[in-house]
Design an enzyme around this catalytic site. Structure first.
Site, PDB file in Angstrom:
ATOM      1  N   GLU A 200       0.842  -1.196   0.000  1.00 57.37           N
ATOM      2  CA  GLU A 200       0.000   0.000   0.000  1.00 57.37           C
ATOM      3  C   GLU A 200       0.878   1.246   0.000  1.00 57.37           C
ATOM      4  O   GLU A 200       2.019   1.209   0.464  1.00 57.37           O
ATOM      5  CB  GLU A 200      -0.873   0.051   1.281  1.00 57.37           C
ATOM      6  CG  GLU A 200      -2.001  -0.947   1.340  1.00 57.37           C
ATOM      7  CD  GLU A 200      -2.768  -0.872   2.664  1.00 57.37           C
ATOM      8  OE1 GLU A 200      -2.346  -0.143   3.595  1.00 57.37           O
ATOM      9  OE2 GLU A 200      -3.797  -1.553   2.770  1.00 57.37           O
ATOM     10  N   LYS A 201       0.318   2.323  -0.452  1.00 57.55           N
ATOM     11  CA  LYS A 201       0.959   3.625  -0.279  1.00 57.55           C
ATOM     12  C   LYS A 201       1.077   3.856   1.236  1.00 57.55           C
ATOM     13  O   LYS A 201       0.130   3.576   1.976  1.00 57.55           O
ATOM     14  CB  LYS A 201       0.065   4.694  -0.913  1.00 57.55           C
ATOM     15  CG  LYS A 201       0.512   6.111  -0.678  1.00 57.55           C
ATOM     16  CD  LYS A 201       1.531   6.551  -1.685  1.00 57.55           C
ATOM     17  CE  LYS A 201       2.061   7.943  -1.379  1.00 57.55           C
ATOM     18  NZ  LYS A 201       3.304   8.208  -2.120  1.00 57.55           N
ATOM     19  N   LYS A 237      -0.823  -0.313  21.682  1.00 56.46           N
ATOM     20  CA  LYS A 237      -1.583   0.886  22.013  1.00 56.46           C
ATOM     21  C   LYS A 237      -1.369   1.214  23.486  1.00 56.46           C
ATOM     22  O   LYS A 237      -1.309   0.317  24.328  1.00 56.46           O
ATOM     23  CB  LYS A 237      -3.079   0.636  21.751  1.00 56.46           C
ATOM     24  CG  LYS A 237      -3.369   0.416  20.260  1.00 56.46           C
ATOM     25  CD  LYS A 237      -4.788  -0.077  20.024  1.00 56.46           C
ATOM     26  CE  LYS A 237      -5.003  -0.394  18.546  1.00 56.46           C
ATOM     27  NZ  LYS A 237      -6.255  -1.161  18.329  1.00 56.46           N
ATOM     28  N   ARG A 292     -13.158  -9.618  16.770  1.00 54.42           N
ATOM     29  CA  ARG A 292     -13.103 -10.012  18.182  1.00 54.42           C
ATOM     30  C   ARG A 292     -13.508  -8.842  19.080  1.00 54.42           C
ATOM     31  O   ARG A 292     -13.644  -7.716  18.619  1.00 54.42           O
ATOM     32  CB  ARG A 292     -11.661 -10.391  18.543  1.00 54.42           C
ATOM     33  CG  ARG A 292     -10.698  -9.233  18.312  1.00 54.42           C
ATOM     34  CD  ARG A 292      -9.378  -9.359  19.009  1.00 54.42           C
ATOM     35  NE  ARG A 292      -8.633  -8.113  18.939  1.00 54.42           N
ATOM     36  CZ  ARG A 292      -7.869  -7.748  17.927  1.00 54.42           C
ATOM     37  NH1 ARG A 292      -7.738  -8.527  16.878  1.00 54.42           N
ATOM     38  NH2 ARG A 292      -7.256  -6.581  17.943  1.00 54.42           N
ATOM     39  N   VAL A 295      -9.296  -5.028  23.340  1.00 56.43           N
ATOM     40  CA  VAL A 295      -8.792  -4.577  24.637  1.00 56.43           C
ATOM     41  C   VAL A 295      -9.496  -3.275  25.043  1.00 56.43           C
ATOM     42  O   VAL A 295      -9.908  -3.101  26.185  1.00 56.43           O
ATOM     43  CB  VAL A 295      -7.261  -4.341  24.578  1.00 56.43           C
ATOM     44  CG1 VAL A 295      -6.758  -3.741  25.888  1.00 56.43           C
ATOM     45  CG2 VAL A 295      -6.517  -5.614  24.239  1.00 56.43           C
TER      46      VAL A 295
END
Ligand code: MV4
Length: 453
Positions: A200-201, A237, A292, A295
């Protein structure tokens, strides 16, 4: 209705699922590895069965052990949580063949969305915007060069079987592309047993926006708004929030409608998350779908008042969604900090070990999802997340104030955690102005190094 559910997971998410089951009057069966004997999910469940050694491949990923436990305990359903077997279509099929309900999407949906190139192609057909890129997997260096030339550098190489940033490589020129392409294939083969990659770009410093959807087995589908997950380091994250800051009403609407379209295109059932990138020109692009519970689901729960785990169980029982799109209300701003047992002052190296004392925050507008307790030994074998703190308020500033106060109250000894680092992020002017992108953490860490030098 289910009377007994097995939770094929550990840590905070196993605890979270047990809590939902209790409120629904459903009996719970925990499974645990030899390293998790003293874990909170084992204490909280009605029953607990040891399924093997500490190493996940011999316990939480061991399908025969888990199915045997389910048979012995005579459960009607299995909740996989996140990670481990949550997105494994083979496991879902085995559950089906044993007449155990897998609490999640149909295996075909998981298989389709698990193939990230096929997922792209599927949602493209229903009109979702994609990052410019290859239509299918790229198998030769020549083809890779041709595609990159057409897209223009930089480009990003992603594993077809990957996702969540695993196995991604960025290339800025032809020479680098060849080596990145070869390494990406080798790593994809090693990690997923499939060397296929697509290109991808590369979008610089995007915002990482995802939309929570839920769909029942009767064809009803609603979105529960978006989450901004841009605050991350190396694809882990650190902070998630809803609503996404500085997203116009119009763009939010378009992204959420696209998410519903994507889920409808595969006749989706259960909870799902559709991930997008938003660039500096406010263009948005589909990147992948996660099949799913995530978190970061609690921020959506606190903002809307909807218990996503209970909804998941209800959907699996064949019930209809409890509400229509018009009935979903976005009441609060919510922020989550993932507390990892890692040392931010030492390149985030894991900091497992015994927790001697821990004080969790409390008071108004604070939620703690954690399996940690005083005396608990954080094992070195698994993910380093020991819990999540969620704060909310009527607007983002209030939520941030609650979060900062909660992080101040949080205290744990002697293991190191990411909490102080998250406090630094949330109190930074750029974060408070909502000026966040996926480069945020790296930039902050770099600026600190300069200050130190
Ligand atoms: C990208 C991207 C830029 N351009 N795709 C990360 C998670 C996974 N779901 C997809 N991810 C990205 N995909 C294109 N075309 C940026 C990310 C990305 C990222 C990339 C490299 C290093 C850190 C990152 C953090 C968040 C998102």
């Amino acid at each position: 209705m289910f009377s007994k559910i097995l939770i094929a997971n550990r840590g905070e998410i196993a605890v979270r699922i047990i809590r939902a089951c209790r409120e629904m009057g459903i009996q719970t069966v925990a499974v645990y590895s030899k390293a998790d004997r003293d874990s909170l999910h084992v204490k909280m469940a009605h029953d607990a069965i040891c399924i093997g050694n500490a190493q996940s491949s011999e316990s939480y990923l061991n399908i025969p052990s888990i199915i045997s436990a389910a048979e012995i305990a005579d459960v009607e359903a299995i909740h996989p949580g996140y990670g481990f077997l949550a997105e494994n279509p083979h496991f879902a099929e085995i559950c089906d063949s044993c007449q155990i309900k897998f609490i999640g999407p149909r295996p075909e949906s998981m298989r389709l969305m698990g193939d990230k190139a096929l997922a792209r192609e599927t949602v493209r057909k229903v009109g979702l915007p994609l990052v410019p890129g290859s239509k299918a997997a790229i198998s030769s260096q020549e083809e890779a060069l041709k595609v990159a030339k057409k897209l223009g550098y930089p480009v990003i190489i992603k594993a077809k079987a990957g996702g969540g940033g695993k196995g991604m490589k960025i290339a800025h020129n032809d020479g680098k592309l060849i080596s990145a392409f070869m390494t990406a294939r080798t790593e994809a083969e090693a990690a997923f047993g499939d060397p296929e990659v697509y290109i991808e770009k590369y979008i610089e410093n995007p915002r990482h926006i995802e939309v929570q959807i839920m769909a029942d087995s009767h064809g009803h589908i609603v979105h529960l708004g978006e989450r901004d997950c841009s605050i991350q380091r190396r694809h882990q994250k650190l902070i998630e929030e809803t609503p996404a800051p500085s997203l116009s009403k119009k763009l939010r609407q378009k992204i959420c409608e696209s998410a519903i379209k994507a889920a409808k295109s595969v006749n989706y059932e259960n909870l799902g998350t559709i991930e997008f990138l938003v660039d500096e020109k406010e263009e948005f692009y589909f990147i992948e779908m996660n099949t799913r519970l995530q978190v970061e689901h609690p921020v959506t729960e606190m903002a809307t008042g909807i218990d996503l785990v209970k909804e998941q169980i209800r959907i699996a029982q064949g019930e209809k969604l409890a509400c229509t799109q018009d009935e979903v209300q976005f009441r609060y701003s919510a922020i989550e900090c993932r507390i990892n047992a890692e040392d931010p002052l030492n390149d985030f190296i894991p900091s497992p070990g015994k927790i001697e004392t821990v004080t969790f925050p409390g008071g108004p507008n604070v939620r703690v999802d954690s399996h940690a307790y005083a005396g608990y030994l954080v094992p070195p074998y698994y993910d380093s997340m020991i819990g999540k703190i969620i704060g909310w308020g009527r607007n983002r500033q209030e939520a941030a104030n609650v979060m900062l106060r909660a992080l101040d109250e949080f205290d744990i000894k002697p293991i190191k955690t990411t909490a102080a680092f998250q406090r630094k992020i949330i109190s930074s002017p750029a974060f408070l102005r909502g000026k966040i992108g996926t480069n945020f953490v790296d930039k902050l860490l770099k600026s600190e190094k300069i200050v130190e030098a």
